[in-house]
Motif scaffolding. Structure first.
Motif, PDB file in Angstrom:
ATOM      1  N   GLY A  15     -78.299  -0.906 -19.824  1.00  0.00           N
ATOM      2  CA  GLY A  15     -77.388  -1.973 -20.179  1.00  0.00           C
ATOM      3  C   GLY A  15     -78.001  -3.056 -21.038  1.00  0.00           C
ATOM      4  N   ASN A  16     -79.314  -3.099 -21.090  1.00  0.00           N
ATOM      5  CA  ASN A  16     -79.997  -4.108 -21.895  1.00  0.00           C
ATOM      6  C   ASN A  16     -80.182  -3.645 -23.333  1.00  0.00           C
ATOM      7  N   MET A  64     -74.489   7.409 -31.247  1.00  0.00           N
ATOM      8  CA  MET A  64     -75.057   6.081 -31.360  1.00  0.00           C
ATOM      9  C   MET A  64     -74.095   5.071 -31.974  1.00  0.00           C
ATOM     10  N   LYS A  65     -73.004   5.558 -32.547  1.00  0.00           N
ATOM     11  CA  LYS A  65     -72.067   4.650 -33.189  1.00  0.00           C
ATOM     12  C   LYS A  65     -71.525   3.639 -32.192  1.00  0.00           C
ATOM     13  N   LYS A  87     -78.941   3.305 -22.374  1.00  0.00           N
ATOM     14  CA  LYS A  87     -78.713   4.226 -21.272  1.00  0.00           C
ATOM     15  C   LYS A  87     -80.002   4.987 -20.980  1.00  0.00           C
ATOM     16  N   PRO A  88     -80.154   5.489 -19.757  1.00  0.00           N
ATOM     17  CA  PRO A  88     -81.371   6.271 -19.467  1.00  0.00           C
ATOM     18  C   PRO A  88     -81.560   7.437 -20.436  1.00  0.00           C
ATOM     19  N   SER A 118     -84.631   2.465 -17.785  1.00  0.00           N
ATOM     20  CA  SER A 118     -84.548   2.783 -16.360  1.00  0.00           C
ATOM     21  C   SER A 118     -83.128   2.551 -15.855  1.00  0.00           C
ATOM     22  N   SER A 119     -82.762   3.326 -14.858  1.00  0.00           N
ATOM     23  CA  SER A 119     -81.395   3.219 -14.309  1.00  0.00           C
ATOM     24  C   SER A 119     -81.330   2.193 -13.187  1.00  0.00           C
TER      25      SER A 119
END
Length: 119
Positions: A15-16, A64-65, A87-88, A118-119
């Protein structure tokens, strides 16, 4: 040939965001296109994104879009990859590449920078 040095990789939570940078040196006046590729463990290298050096036109892999954005700073001979909502499955070594006017395809490559999500 040009020399390419990537930076900006690291370990982030899902998410980062991360921003990768790639600085080119050498025959930079002959660059026509720069791109990013990635290779995850046990997988083949895959295309991520590319940008025309002259007009800034961009292309992206479909997956990736909307999450990744490539840009360049011609004065600094630098290309960036802004990666959002990581995402992981984005975990990979990310490589910068350059295509010169004499190349049929990307012919100059950086050493890669590790991105771990990392998840």
């Amino acid at each position: 040939q040009v020399q390419l040095v990537e930076s900006g990789g690291g370990l982030v939570q899902a998410g980062n965001s991360l921003r990768l940078s790639c600085v080119a040196s050498g025959r930079t006046w002959n660059m026509i296109r720069m791109g990013w590729f990635r290779q995850a463990p046990g997988k083949e290298r895959e295309f991520v994104s590319a940008i025309n050096w002259s007009d800034g036109r961009t292309t992206y892999a479909d997956s990736m879009k909307g999450r990744f954005a490539i840009s360049r700073d011609k004065a600094k001979n630098t290309v960036y990859l802004q990666m959002n909502s990581l995402k992981p499955e984005d975990t990979a070594v990310y490589y910068c590449a350059a295509r010169l006017g004499v190349d049929r395809d990307f012919g100059s490559w950086g050493q890669g920078t590790q991105v771990t999500v990392s998840s």
